[in-house]
Design an enzyme around this catalytic site. Structure first.
Site, PDB file in Angstrom:
ATOM      1  N   CYS A   1      -2.069  -8.408   2.962  1.00 27.40           N
ATOM      2  CA  CYS A   1      -1.660  -7.579   4.102  1.00 27.40           C
ATOM      3  C   CYS A   1      -2.233  -8.042   5.439  1.00 27.40           C
ATOM      4  O   CYS A   1      -1.747  -7.619   6.492  1.00 27.40           O
ATOM      5  CB  CYS A   1      -2.047  -6.129   3.868  1.00 27.40           C
TER       6      CYS A   1
ATOM      7  N   HIS B   1       5.745  -1.836   7.370  1.00 28.44           N
ATOM      8  CA  HIS B   1       4.659  -2.770   7.044  1.00 28.44           C
ATOM      9  C   HIS B   1       5.223  -4.005   6.340  1.00 28.44           C
ATOM     10  O   HIS B   1       5.140  -4.119   5.125  1.00 28.44           O
ATOM     11  CB  HIS B   1       3.634  -2.041   6.165  1.00 28.44           C
TER      12      HIS B   1
ATOM     13  N   CYS C   1      -6.263  -2.701   5.821  1.00 30.37           N
ATOM     14  CA  CYS C   1      -6.782  -2.899   4.472  1.00 30.37           C
ATOM     15  C   CYS C   1      -5.979  -4.026   3.819  1.00 30.37           C
ATOM     16  O   CYS C   1      -4.900  -4.397   4.286  1.00 30.37           O
ATOM     17  CB  CYS C   1      -6.696  -1.616   3.651  1.00 30.37           C
TER      18      CYS C   1
ATOM     19  N   GLY D   1      -4.758  -5.678  -0.050  1.00 27.60           N
ATOM     20  CA  GLY D   1      -4.649  -5.523  -1.497  1.00 27.60           C
ATOM     21  C   GLY D   1      -5.664  -6.379  -2.237  1.00 27.60           C
ATOM     22  O   GLY D   1      -6.009  -7.474  -1.800  1.00 27.60           O
TER      23      GLY D   1
END
Length: 407
Positions: free
Chosen positions: A112, A357, A387, A389
């Site tokens: 991400c 996103h 954040c 993954g």
């Protein structure tokens, strides 16, 4: 540690000359559902080397150009979901966009944060003196390469099954959201309120034209299509939890949208921008990435933001605007509360719950959004964070160039 409060300027500062994005469109349902990632990336790359507001709807280069494509010394592209052939597809996108074969490129995947990591890599190369001009970008087509098609990791399962934390890397992202909610006692109504606010802010920003300067059109598409004006807490409360139907709090309405999009950021050394008499939007001040337990990966920004601020010699109160990726209302709202941030400083124009996103694109998209917001409002310091993954968080500190003028 940098001490920034004296507004010091150094010829070797890494500066951002332009930052743009395509519209963000819903995966499988939106305007980009039939477009490959290469088309989206080409539009963003073309847009970032042109002066604000000079990209035509057919994406043909229009003057004035900030630089020639041949002046770029390296391209780093964040991308998550494309198969191994994706690197070739994105090199083809670069060439078709008019960047010559003499300009090198590579693709990076830190999930991400890939778009932000791409910009950080270019910034680091400039800071080291390896290059003077580069582009950090990100792209994702979640229509072309949906998350539910990701193959299982190629590992020794006997070894991994003996390591609980390693197996936690396979927990679905939505379940990590539920883990955060349960661990920290988050309330479903608060999460729905956070999500409704994201749509409200994004809807208002779009109506006021705040996204126009950062968006480069792709064909006739020039606006985001995932924003839902009039979204209410009452409407969101009727949605059933997806990952824990009986006791969960994470729904489709308080999670980020799956989205297609691309973004690109043009960086230089300050002395190179001054030599070319180019306008400077902002200064890259620091970057940090930190690890957290995979089962609660969403807490990453709460760890990464203090680390980035420490490198810049700043506190949370020194920062005027934050772009914190809303992967889920659970983790985003918890991070805001944990860091003690003022709500009005966070995602003033909405976040990923409303905008979407597109994994590899998000970090670069956030830079485009925050810099244009800082430029409009005169806010000096901004932080971009998300954040990641499998259990990480990343954050970068940006400073508005003052005054905004050609040097």
């Amino acid at each position: 540690m940098q001490i920034l409060k004296n507004n010091q300027k150094n010829p070797r500062d890494v500066v951002i000359v332009n930052a743009v994005r395509t519209p963000l469109c819903r995966a499988r349902k939106g305007s980009f559902k039939s477009l490959p990632p290469s088309t989206l990336l080409a539009a963003a790359l073309n847009g970032c080397i042109q002066a604000h507001g000079t990209v035509s709807k057919d994406n043909k280069k229009s003057s004035p150009m900030l630089i020639s494509p041949s002046d770029v010394q390296d391209l780093c592209i964040g991308n998550v979901l494309s198969p191994a052939s994706g690197a070739a597809a994105l090199r083809m996108a670069q060439l078709s966009a008019g960047f010559p074969s003499s300009v090198p490129m590579y693709v990076i995947n830190r999930q991400c944060s890939s778009g932000l990591q791409a910009v950080a890599n270019i910034a680091n190369a400039i800071s080291r003196g390896d290059i003077d001009i580069g582009i950090g970008a990100g792209v994702e087509s979640m229509s072309s390469h949906p998350m539910n098609k990701i193959p299982a990791p190629d590992v020794d399962w006997d070894v991994m099954n003996a390591c609980g934390e390693a197996m936690d890397c396979l927990i679905p992202m939505g379940m990590t959201s539920e883990n955060v909610s349960k661990k920290f006692g988050l309330n479903r109504n608060d999460l729905d309120r956070f999500a409704a606010k994201s749509h409200e802010k994004a809807s208002r920003a779009r109506a006021e034209g705040k996204f126009r300067a950062e968006i480069v059109p792709v064909g006739d598409v020039c606006e985001d299509d995932g924003i839902r004006p009039g979204t209410t807490v009452e409407a969101l409360s009727k949605l059933r939890p997806v990952f824990d139907p009986e006791n969960g709090s994470t729904t489709a309405g308080n999670s980020s949208q799956m989205t297609d999009g691309a973004a690109a950021v043009l960086l230089m050394s300050r002395e190179e921008a001054m030599r070319r008499k180019l306008p400077i939007m902002g200064v890259w001040r620091s970057y940090a990435v930190k690890g957290v337990p995979p089962r609660i990966m969403g807490i990453g920004p709460a760890v990464a933001i203090p680390a980035a601020l420490q490198k810049a010699g700043l506190s949370t109160d020194d920062v005027n605007v934050y772009e914190i990726n809303e992967a889920f209302a659970s983790q985003a709202s918890w991070c805001v509360e944990e860091l003690g941030l003022k709500e009005e400083r966070v995602n003033p124009n909405g976040g990923a719950i409303a905008l979407g996103h597109p994994l590899g694109c998000t970090g670069a998209r956030q830079i485009a959004t925050i810099l244009h917001e800082m430029e409009r409002s005169g806010k000096r310091f901004g932080v971009v964070s998300m954040c990641i993954g499998t259990g990480m968080g990343a954050a970068a500190v940006l400073e508005l160039e003052t005054p905004i003028s050609s040097l």
